[in-house]
Design a protein around this motif. Structure first.
Motif, PDB file in Angstrom:
ATOM      1  N   ASP A  33       2.432  10.000  -3.672  1.00 26.50           N
ATOM      2  CA  ASP A  33       3.558  10.603  -4.384  1.00 26.50           C
ATOM      3  C   ASP A  33       4.670   9.589  -4.602  1.00 26.50           C
ATOM      4  N   GLY A  34       5.616   9.960  -5.440  1.00 34.87           N
ATOM      5  CA  GLY A  34       6.702   9.065  -5.817  1.00 34.87           C
ATOM      6  C   GLY A  34       7.572   8.631  -4.652  1.00 34.87           C
ATOM      7  N   ALA A  35       7.799   9.527  -3.689  1.00 31.87           N
ATOM      8  CA  ALA A  35       8.635   9.174  -2.537  1.00 31.87           C
ATOM      9  C   ALA A  35       7.977   8.079  -1.708  1.00 31.87           C
ATOM     10  N   VAL A  36       6.693   8.181  -1.507  1.00 29.01           N
ATOM     11  CA  VAL A  36       5.965   7.152  -0.747  1.00 29.01           C
ATOM     12  C   VAL A  36       5.988   5.833  -1.514  1.00 29.01           C
ATOM     13  N   MET A  37       5.806   5.905  -2.819  1.00 27.02           N
ATOM     14  CA  MET A  37       5.816   4.680  -3.621  1.00 27.02           C
ATOM     15  C   MET A  37       7.192   4.020  -3.574  1.00 27.02           C
ATOM     16  N   SER A  38       8.260   4.802  -3.635  1.00 25.42           N
ATOM     17  CA  SER A  38       9.616   4.244  -3.538  1.00 25.42           C
ATOM     18  C   SER A  38       9.847   3.604  -2.180  1.00 25.42           C
ATOM     19  N   ALA A  39       9.376   4.244  -1.132  1.00 24.68           N
ATOM     20  CA  ALA A  39       9.529   3.688   0.215  1.00 24.68           C
ATOM     21  C   ALA A  39       8.736   2.388   0.349  1.00 24.68           C
ATOM     22  N   TRP A  40       7.545   2.343  -0.248  1.00 23.57           N
ATOM     23  CA  TRP A  40       6.713   1.145  -0.212  1.00 23.57           C
ATOM     24  C   TRP A  40       7.436  -0.007  -0.916  1.00 23.57           C
ATOM     25  N   ALA A  41       7.970   0.266  -2.091  1.00 19.21           N
ATOM     26  CA  ALA A  41       8.711  -0.765  -2.830  1.00 19.21           C
ATOM     27  C   ALA A  41       9.893  -1.264  -2.011  1.00 19.21           C
ATOM     28  N   SER A  42      10.607  -0.341  -1.410  1.00 25.11           N
ATOM     29  CA  SER A  42      11.764  -0.711  -0.596  1.00 25.11           C
ATOM     30  C   SER A  42      11.357  -1.583   0.590  1.00 25.11           C
ATOM     31  N   SER A  43      10.242  -1.241   1.225  1.00 28.16           N
ATOM     32  CA  SER A  43       9.788  -2.027   2.376  1.00 28.16           C
ATOM     33  C   SER A  43       9.393  -3.447   1.976  1.00 28.16           C
ATOM     34  N   LEU A  44       9.044  -3.634   0.712  1.00 28.22           N
ATOM     35  CA  LEU A  44       8.688  -4.965   0.202  1.00 28.22           C
ATOM     36  C   LEU A  44       9.886  -5.683  -0.419  1.00 28.22           C
ATOM     37  N   GLY A  45      11.032  -5.018  -0.442  1.00 28.69           N
ATOM     38  CA  GLY A  45      12.229  -5.624  -1.011  1.00 28.69           C
ATOM     39  C   GLY A  45      12.246  -5.648  -2.525  1.00 28.69           C
ATOM     40  N   VAL A  46      11.472  -4.773  -3.161  1.00 30.20           N
ATOM     41  CA  VAL A  46      11.422  -4.712  -4.621  1.00 30.20           C
ATOM     42  C   VAL A  46      12.486  -3.742  -5.112  1.00 30.20           C
ATOM     43  N   GLU A  47      13.422  -4.257  -5.890  1.00 30.53           N
ATOM     44  CA  GLU A  47      14.485  -3.428  -6.444  1.00 30.53           C
ATOM     45  C   GLU A  47      14.187  -3.104  -7.903  1.00 30.53           C
ATOM     46  N   HIS A  48      14.842  -2.098  -8.430  1.00 29.09           N
ATOM     47  CA  HIS A  48      14.688  -1.701  -9.837  1.00 29.09           C
ATOM     48  C   HIS A  48      13.216  -1.451 -10.161  1.00 29.09           C
ATOM     49  N   CYS A  49      12.554  -0.644  -9.333  1.00 31.09           N
ATOM     50  CA  CYS A  49      11.117  -0.449  -9.465  1.00 31.09           C
ATOM     51  C   CYS A  49      10.730   0.917 -10.006  1.00 31.09           C
ATOM     52  N   ASP A  50      11.709   1.713 -10.415  1.00 23.58           N
ATOM     53  CA  ASP A  50      11.407   3.037 -10.950  1.00 23.58           C
ATOM     54  C   ASP A  50      11.068   2.951 -12.431  1.00 23.58           C
ATOM     55  N   ALA A  51      10.298   3.890 -12.907  1.00 23.53           N
ATOM     56  CA  ALA A  51       9.953   3.943 -14.323  1.00 23.53           C
ATOM     57  C   ALA A  51      11.222   3.940 -15.166  1.00 23.53           C
ATOM     58  N   ASN A  52      11.192   3.242 -16.249  1.00 27.61           N
ATOM     59  CA  ASN A  52      12.295   3.128 -17.211  1.00 27.61           C
ATOM     60  C   ASN A  52      13.496   2.336 -16.710  1.00 27.61           C
ATOM     61  N   ASP A  53      13.365   1.663 -15.572  1.00 28.84           N
ATOM     62  CA  ASP A  53      14.445   0.791 -15.100  1.00 28.84           C
ATOM     63  C   ASP A  53      14.204  -0.581 -15.718  1.00 28.84           C
ATOM     64  N   THR A  54      14.961  -0.906 -16.732  1.00 29.53           N
ATOM     65  CA  THR A  54      14.730  -2.131 -17.493  1.00 29.53           C
ATOM     66  C   THR A  54      15.178  -3.401 -16.766  1.00 29.53           C
ATOM     67  N   GLU A  55      15.854  -3.246 -15.635  1.00 29.75           N
ATOM     68  CA  GLU A  55      16.295  -4.423 -14.890  1.00 29.75           C
ATOM     69  C   GLU A  55      15.181  -5.029 -14.048  1.00 29.75           C
ATOM     70  N   GLY A  56      14.161  -4.270 -13.739  1.00 28.27           N
ATOM     71  CA  GLY A  56      13.070  -4.765 -12.898  1.00 28.27           C
ATOM     72  C   GLY A  56      11.827  -5.077 -13.702  1.00 28.27           C
ATOM     73  N   MET A  57      10.945  -5.854 -13.127  1.00 23.55           N
ATOM     74  CA  MET A  57       9.682  -6.193 -13.771  1.00 23.55           C
ATOM     75  C   MET A  57       8.517  -5.442 -13.132  1.00 23.55           C
ATOM     76  N   ILE A  58       8.667  -5.063 -11.864  1.00 28.51           N
ATOM     77  CA  ILE A  58       7.602  -4.375 -11.143  1.00 28.51           C
ATOM     78  C   ILE A  58       7.963  -2.905 -11.031  1.00 28.51           C
TER      79      ILE A  58
END
Length: 139
Positions: A33-58
């Protein structure tokens, strides 16, 4: 090794993928689910990782029902024991698409390693970058 290597390889090489291979976006998704994916991104230090966030690449996306996984024919349906999390998972794969057209697909799997955990090398960023560069050279 696979779960600790695949995504970090894309995080590490994201600038090379952008500037050398011409990649606009890297999408990381799994049956979750999206919450787990957001937590995973955060644990890897990936910012701006949500859909339609044009500031991030991942971009991290969840496939909670497995519908995309099934449509891509990437469902891991090895008869291994459910206790190790094999059932309902997505295969370890990477694909390269241009304007919606899939140009290259790699899957890390072996008879004795259906999830590609022991040898994810075919789907790590360096291998995908090499494949993309070869495709671009052929054009």
């Amino acid at each position: 090794m696979g779960s600790t290597a695949q995504v970090p390889s894309y995080v590490e090489l994201q600038e090379s993928l952008r500037y050398k291979a011409g990649i606009d976006e890297i999408i990381i998704y799994c049956v979750n689910d999206g919450a787990v994916m957001s937590a995973w991104a955060s644990s890897l230090g990936v910012e701006h990782c949500d859909a339609n966030d044009t500031e991030g690449m991942i971009t991290f996306l969840g496939d909670p029902t497995g519908s995309l996984t099934q449509e891509l024919d990437m469902e891991l349906n090895h008869p291994g024991p459910a206790s190790v999390g094999i059932i309902g998972r997505c295969k370890r794969f990477a694909l390269y698409a241009v304007n919606g057209e899939v140009r290259y697909v790699a899957v890390s799997e072996a008879e004795d390693d259906p999830a590609g955990d022991d040898d994810p090398s075919a789907t790590l960023a360096p291998a995908i970058m090499d494949a993309i560069m070869k495709i671009k050279d052929e054009l």
